[in-house]
Design a protein around this motif. Sequence first.
Motif, PDB file in Angstrom:
ATOM      1  N   ASP A 129      11.542  -0.512   8.079  1.00 36.22           N
ATOM      2  CA  ASP A 129      11.518  -1.856   7.430  1.00 36.22           C
ATOM      3  C   ASP A 129       9.686  -1.724   7.057  1.00 36.22           C
ATOM      4  O   ASP A 129       9.276  -2.489   6.664  1.00 36.22           O
ATOM      5  CB  ASP A 129      11.635  -2.530   7.817  1.00 36.22           C
ATOM      6  N   THR A 130       8.557  -1.550   8.368  1.00 34.21           N
ATOM      7  CA  THR A 130       7.240  -1.892   7.948  1.00 34.21           C
ATOM      8  C   THR A 130       6.619  -1.154   7.376  1.00 34.21           C
ATOM      9  O   THR A 130       6.151  -1.127   6.367  1.00 34.21           O
ATOM     10  CB  THR A 130       6.706  -1.166   9.328  1.00 34.21           C
ATOM     11  N   TYR A 131       7.197   0.086   7.260  1.00 32.54           N
ATOM     12  CA  TYR A 131       6.959   0.911   5.645  1.00 32.54           C
ATOM     13  C   TYR A 131       7.014   0.462   5.046  1.00 32.54           C
ATOM     14  O   TYR A 131       6.866   0.593   3.889  1.00 32.54           O
ATOM     15  CB  TYR A 131       7.403   2.385   5.598  1.00 32.54           C
ATOM     16  N   ARG A 132       8.242   0.283   4.112  1.00 29.77           N
ATOM     17  CA  ARG A 132       8.412  -0.148   3.509  1.00 29.77           C
ATOM     18  C   ARG A 132       7.871  -1.623   2.622  1.00 29.77           C
ATOM     19  O   ARG A 132       8.046  -1.818   1.665  1.00 29.77           O
ATOM     20  CB  ARG A 132      10.546  -1.296   3.246  1.00 29.77           C
ATOM     21  N   ARG A 133       7.873  -2.662   3.475  1.00 33.76           N
ATOM     22  CA  ARG A 133       7.336  -4.153   3.105  1.00 33.76           C
ATOM     23  C   ARG A 133       5.557  -3.407   3.293  1.00 33.76           C
ATOM     24  O   ARG A 133       4.880  -4.253   2.218  1.00 33.76           O
ATOM     25  CB  ARG A 133       6.481  -4.963   4.461  1.00 33.76           C
ATOM     26  N   GLN A 134       4.743  -2.425   3.862  1.00 33.20           N
ATOM     27  CA  GLN A 134       3.871  -2.227   2.951  1.00 33.20           C
ATOM     28  C   GLN A 134       3.633  -1.661   1.916  1.00 33.20           C
ATOM     29  O   GLN A 134       2.594  -1.290   1.578  1.00 33.20           O
ATOM     30  CB  GLN A 134       2.951  -1.061   4.604  1.00 33.20           C
ATOM     31  N   ARG A 135       4.410  -0.646   1.610  1.00 28.76           N
ATOM     32  CA  ARG A 135       4.779  -0.493   0.695  1.00 28.76           C
ATOM     33  C   ARG A 135       4.862  -1.020  -0.872  1.00 28.76           C
ATOM     34  O   ARG A 135       3.886  -0.851  -1.218  1.00 28.76           O
ATOM     35  CB  ARG A 135       5.576   1.047   0.702  1.00 28.76           C
ATOM     36  N   ASP A 136       5.448  -1.647  -0.722  1.00 26.16           N
ATOM     37  CA  ASP A 136       5.700  -2.443  -1.334  1.00 26.16           C
ATOM     38  C   ASP A 136       4.925  -4.103  -1.363  1.00 26.16           C
ATOM     39  O   ASP A 136       4.574  -3.909  -2.608  1.00 26.16           O
ATOM     40  CB  ASP A 136       7.015  -3.745  -1.017  1.00 26.16           C
ATOM     41  N   ASP A 137       3.896  -3.992  -0.510  1.00 25.90           N
ATOM     42  CA  ASP A 137       2.495  -4.885  -1.043  1.00 25.90           C
ATOM     43  C   ASP A 137       1.679  -4.166  -1.657  1.00 25.90           C
ATOM     44  O   ASP A 137       0.969  -4.925  -2.078  1.00 25.90           O
ATOM     45  CB  ASP A 137       2.231  -4.858   0.596  1.00 25.90           C
ATOM     46  N   LEU A 138       1.486  -2.821  -1.247  1.00 21.36           N
ATOM     47  CA  LEU A 138       0.590  -2.319  -2.130  1.00 21.36           C
ATOM     48  C   LEU A 138       0.976  -2.033  -3.060  1.00 21.36           C
ATOM     49  O   LEU A 138       0.372  -2.034  -3.924  1.00 21.36           O
ATOM     50  CB  LEU A 138       0.765  -0.696  -1.639  1.00 21.36           C
ATOM     51  N   CYS A 139       2.056  -1.650  -4.092  1.00 20.32           N
ATOM     52  CA  CYS A 139       3.017  -1.852  -4.747  1.00 20.32           C
ATOM     53  C   CYS A 139       2.184  -3.085  -5.686  1.00 20.32           C
ATOM     54  O   CYS A 139       1.889  -2.747  -7.511  1.00 20.32           O
ATOM     55  CB  CYS A 139       4.049  -1.238  -5.175  1.00 20.32           C
ATOM     56  N   GLU A 140       2.670  -4.177  -5.146  1.00 20.43           N
ATOM     57  CA  GLU A 140       2.499  -5.004  -5.578  1.00 20.43           C
ATOM     58  C   GLU A 140       1.291  -5.251  -5.859  1.00 20.43           C
ATOM     59  O   GLU A 140       0.038  -6.123  -6.958  1.00 20.43           O
ATOM     60  CB  GLU A 140       2.624  -6.410  -5.119  1.00 20.43           C
ATOM     61  N   ALA A 141       0.145  -5.366  -5.244  1.00 18.54           N
ATOM     62  CA  ALA A 141      -1.517  -5.586  -5.020  1.00 18.54           C
ATOM     63  C   ALA A 141      -1.850  -4.302  -5.797  1.00 18.54           C
ATOM     64  O   ALA A 141      -2.720  -4.629  -6.860  1.00 18.54           O
ATOM     65  CB  ALA A 141      -1.783  -4.954  -3.856  1.00 18.54           C
ATOM     66  N   THR A 142      -1.595  -3.171  -5.720  1.00 13.43           N
ATOM     67  CA  THR A 142      -1.952  -2.217  -7.003  1.00 13.43           C
ATOM     68  C   THR A 142      -1.398  -2.673  -8.668  1.00 13.43           C
ATOM     69  O   THR A 142      -2.243  -3.409  -9.901  1.00 13.43           O
ATOM     70  CB  THR A 142      -1.050  -0.762  -7.375  1.00 13.43           C
ATOM     71  N   PHE A 143      -0.176  -3.241  -8.820  1.00 13.13           N
ATOM     72  CA  PHE A 143       0.047  -3.795  -9.889  1.00 13.13           C
ATOM     73  C   PHE A 143      -0.272  -4.785 -10.739  1.00 13.13           C
ATOM     74  O   PHE A 143      -1.076  -4.936 -11.450  1.00 13.13           O
ATOM     75  CB  PHE A 143       1.210  -4.390 -10.228  1.00 13.13           C
ATOM     76  N   ASN A 144      -0.710  -5.906  -9.799  1.00 17.06           N
ATOM     77  CA  ASN A 144      -1.740  -7.073  -9.982  1.00 17.06           C
ATOM     78  C   ASN A 144      -3.324  -6.373 -10.322  1.00 17.06           C
ATOM     79  O   ASN A 144      -3.798  -7.572 -11.316  1.00 17.06           O
ATOM     80  CB  ASN A 144      -1.678  -8.770  -8.463  1.00 17.06           C
ATOM     81  N   ALA A 145      -3.511  -6.129  -9.489  1.00 21.28           N
ATOM     82  CA  ALA A 145      -5.195  -5.318  -9.751  1.00 21.28           C
ATOM     83  C   ALA A 145      -5.116  -4.906 -11.468  1.00 21.28           C
ATOM     84  O   ALA A 145      -5.640  -4.515 -11.555  1.00 21.28           O
ATOM     85  CB  ALA A 145      -5.607  -3.972  -8.938  1.00 21.28           C
ATOM     86  N   VAL A 146      -4.622  -3.699 -11.572  1.00 25.48           N
ATOM     87  CA  VAL A 146      -4.272  -3.584 -12.591  1.00 25.48           C
ATOM     88  C   VAL A 146      -3.750  -4.136 -14.035  1.00 25.48           C
ATOM     89  O   VAL A 146      -4.322  -4.415 -14.664  1.00 25.48           O
ATOM     90  CB  VAL A 146      -3.711  -1.816 -13.059  1.00 25.48           C
ATOM     91  N   TYR A 147      -2.547  -4.177 -14.086  1.00 26.35           N
ATOM     92  CA  TYR A 147      -2.487  -5.379 -15.531  1.00 26.35           C
ATOM     93  C   TYR A 147      -2.621  -6.620 -15.022  1.00 26.35           C
ATOM     94  O   TYR A 147      -2.584  -7.167 -16.398  1.00 26.35           O
ATOM     95  CB  TYR A 147      -1.055  -4.913 -15.123  1.00 26.35           C
ATOM     96  N   GLY A 148      -3.529  -7.127 -13.605  1.00 26.10           N
ATOM     97  CA  GLY A 148      -4.042  -8.657 -14.394  1.00 26.10           C
ATOM     98  C   GLY A 148      -5.448  -8.179 -14.603  1.00 26.10           C
ATOM     99  O   GLY A 148      -6.355  -9.459 -14.773  1.00 26.10           O
ATOM    100  N   SER A 149      -5.615  -6.995 -15.044  1.00 27.82           N
ATOM    101  CA  SER A 149      -7.571  -6.772 -15.333  1.00 27.82           C
ATOM    102  C   SER A 149      -7.580  -7.473 -16.774  1.00 27.82           C
ATOM    103  O   SER A 149      -6.997  -7.088 -17.569  1.00 27.82           O
ATOM    104  CB  SER A 149      -7.434  -5.004 -15.500  1.00 27.82           C
ATOM    105  N   PRO A 150      -8.800  -8.341 -17.008  1.00 29.04           N
ATOM    106  CA  PRO A 150      -8.680  -8.692 -17.883  1.00 29.04           C
ATOM    107  C   PRO A 150      -9.270  -7.895 -19.073  1.00 29.04           C
ATOM    108  O   PRO A 150      -8.954  -7.895 -20.364  1.00 29.04           O
ATOM    109  CB  PRO A 150     -10.092 -10.238 -18.110  1.00 29.04           C
ATOM    110  N   VAL A 151     -10.042  -6.829 -18.804  1.00 32.92           N
ATOM    111  CA  VAL A 151     -10.098  -6.147 -19.843  1.00 32.92           C
ATOM    112  C   VAL A 151      -9.347  -4.987 -20.145  1.00 32.92           C
ATOM    113  O   VAL A 151      -9.140  -4.544 -21.823  1.00 32.92           O
ATOM    114  CB  VAL A 151     -10.677  -4.233 -19.117  1.00 32.92           C
ATOM    115  N   LEU A 152      -7.464  -5.018 -19.487  1.00 37.78           N
ATOM    116  CA  LEU A 152      -6.849  -3.580 -19.514  1.00 37.78           C
ATOM    117  C   LEU A 152      -5.723  -5.252 -20.963  1.00 37.78           C
ATOM    118  O   LEU A 152      -5.458  -4.737 -21.702  1.00 37.78           O
ATOM    119  CB  LEU A 152      -5.489  -3.911 -18.538  1.00 37.78           C
ATOM    120  N   GLN A 153      -5.632  -6.408 -20.185  1.00 34.34           N
ATOM    121  CA  GLN A 153      -5.334  -7.049 -21.212  1.00 34.34           C
ATOM    122  C   GLN A 153      -6.068  -7.544 -23.126  1.00 34.34           C
ATOM    123  O   GLN A 153      -5.225  -7.511 -23.525  1.00 34.34           O
ATOM    124  CB  GLN A 153      -4.809  -8.757 -21.128  1.00 34.34           C
TER     125      GLN A 153
END
Length: 756
Positions: free
Chosen positions: A548-572
């Motif tokens: 469960d700890t692995y799942r939470r850390q994995r999901d947090d990393l996925c969400e942070a990566t998603f927000n960093a990539v697709y939240g980029s004003p340049v990419l948008q």
Amino acid sequence: MLRTSTPITDPRAPAPAFPLGDAWSYWIDACQRSLLFFDVLQQRSERYREHAAKVAPHVLKFACELVMDGRTLGRPVNYVLVRVAPPPDVEIDATKRPFVIVDPRAGHGPGIGGFKPQSEIGVAFKAGHPCYFIGFLPEPIPGQTIEDIVHAEAAFLERVIELHPDADGKPAVVGNCQAGWAVMLVAAQRPELFGPIIVAGSPLSYWAGVHGENPMRYTAGLLGGSWLTALTGDIGNGKFDGAWLVSNFENLNPANTLWSKQHNLYAKVDSEAPRYLEFEQWWGGHVVLNAEEMQFIADELFIGNKLASGEIASSDGTRFDLRNITSPIIVFCSKADNITPPPQALDWILELYENVEDIRTHGQTIVYTVHPSIGHLGIFVSGSVAKKEHDEFASNIDLIDVLPPGLYEAVMVAKDPGQRAADLIGGNYLVRFEARTLDDIRALGGNDESDDRKFATVARVSEINLGLYRMFVQPWVRLWANEDLAVAMRRMHPLRIQYEMFSAESPMMKPLEAAADLARDNRQPVPTTNPFWQVQELLSSWTETWLDTYRRQRDDLCEATFNAVYGSPVLQALVGLKAADGTALRRPRKDAAHLALVNRRIKELRDGISAGGPREAAIRAMLYLGEPDGAFDERGFNLLRRMREEAGSGMSLSEFKRVVREQFFMLLVEPQRAIAAVPAMLEKDPALAGQMRAMLRRLIETVGLHTTTAEVRLAALEHLLEQSADSPSSHELQHFTKLRPLPLHGGKGSKHRRAS
């Protein structure tokens, strides 16, 4: 055949009383449990092969007969319509609307809606309704599309309606998970075929979710869009293996997939085997989709989120607009559902409508209920946790069908035998449909404008990557793809291998059966007080916690990566989103024809306010008195139905629904004129006016008035009728002046008067 352990008088007998006795007892128990555990896995493999060998594999627990085969239609599909036979102790009422259960084609085979006796089919039978089931075969028809399936399901419903000419209402249709959006597509094009629609655990708004809780929605963005879907379909020689969809579900909860499910069987092997094998037979029944079908689902629904925005169109250019649906829509979801959380099940309402008035102008009735704890599969199986909701929806389906347009939440309170009119409560719970606003939906969580822009960026990136794949890669993949390779890859899928590896044909499993029989005949389980048993469970708990700890850390990393990539004003900006000033969420455009129709309808309602007789007047008065409560109580509807049965004649359900909606809209358009017209409407038929007076009195006595506003309205209505009763031709109206309110429950300033 299921092999079970010999019954044990004391499942947790004391350990032998000698040194190291606990260790010896645990060792014997562990060895026996291991043998029995692998024996169950071998039985699972046997069932897997038997199930896959069937022409139409399913897990329905009810007998059924074929009614229509989708393969014989003009546009053939691998779907079938079957009539479900009720159990011997169930009596079906031919006048009740049929229920049609549609199962999801999301990687597994059909039958989850009738998986257990108390499933969706079971509760519909309990309420006396005929039942039908729409399932599918494991292999698709070459070339079939989602649009073909839409037409097939419409043809199935036409057949069901034809088979039940005496039914009081159109079929109630239940769409589970992915079948929910499919049913909504059919209803958007053929609304006349539907009674109430129940969408259970159905993701209708794929972008929506809550930060830190719903990681599955980020998958498409992290994979770069749907190009991988196209690649998988091409490697599969035009077919998409549903096992990949199932693996996505399993990846959500690695603790359960990799450990808990198997450990639970190992620890409780003496009792858990039947339930485990029953579930695994469905979970392992993987099916195949056409690559074109899966690509449509990925592009239009998963990534594009085009259903709620009305951007999906048929081959003839007709848009699938959910606002065309005229039947009540019942949404059943759960806060504990990590596959279809409440925002994904409900936020399509926010995307389609500006407010509740907008819902009403489209003549729509939307009911929702949010379960606090049940998981995704439990919503369909309708086990003990979700049985309440399915029971009450089935027993109150006619009330839901006649609810005035608007947004409601179904509130269920345990039945108290001592409460007023308890005999009018159909099930074990009193159901009230309480009016809600869009803010109540927003309070459940969802996206802000920044989130919508990120997901819109994913959609644009997906289109670009898919175009690049089709231009530069797809021709080469299709050049060497063939059916033999596709079949081999499907057989080598990890989810299938785990079933095949424990088959009786495997050399390592050959000696198991005899050893398992020996262990079963000499079973010696240890008590839970055994210290080694407790260490076993402690280690299991630690393993679950670590995963469960692995799942939470994995999901947090996925969400942070998603927000960093697709939240980029340049990419948008690169994909064109920053060029527009408006929101990234595409809302369905307003239809000038619809607005003109609404204006014409308002004029018709105003012109017809004085039309109608005592029956329409009584319904108008009931709606007028009940509107301040903002809720509709099943007891009132059941009383009206009982009174109609006692009289032996009266309005049909469809006619009652039409009158209720008409009177409701008249009260919205011209409330003062509508109430002022009641005395004149009653005068048209004095004898019928007396019957309506008695009905209204009994209704108030049964349900009561719950707000001060309702009490004031009753007093105003009494005064109006008293003035009209002065006329010699209005003698019958004097009976209405004898009505008095019941005690109020809530609302300041209540006078607690009783009905005379």
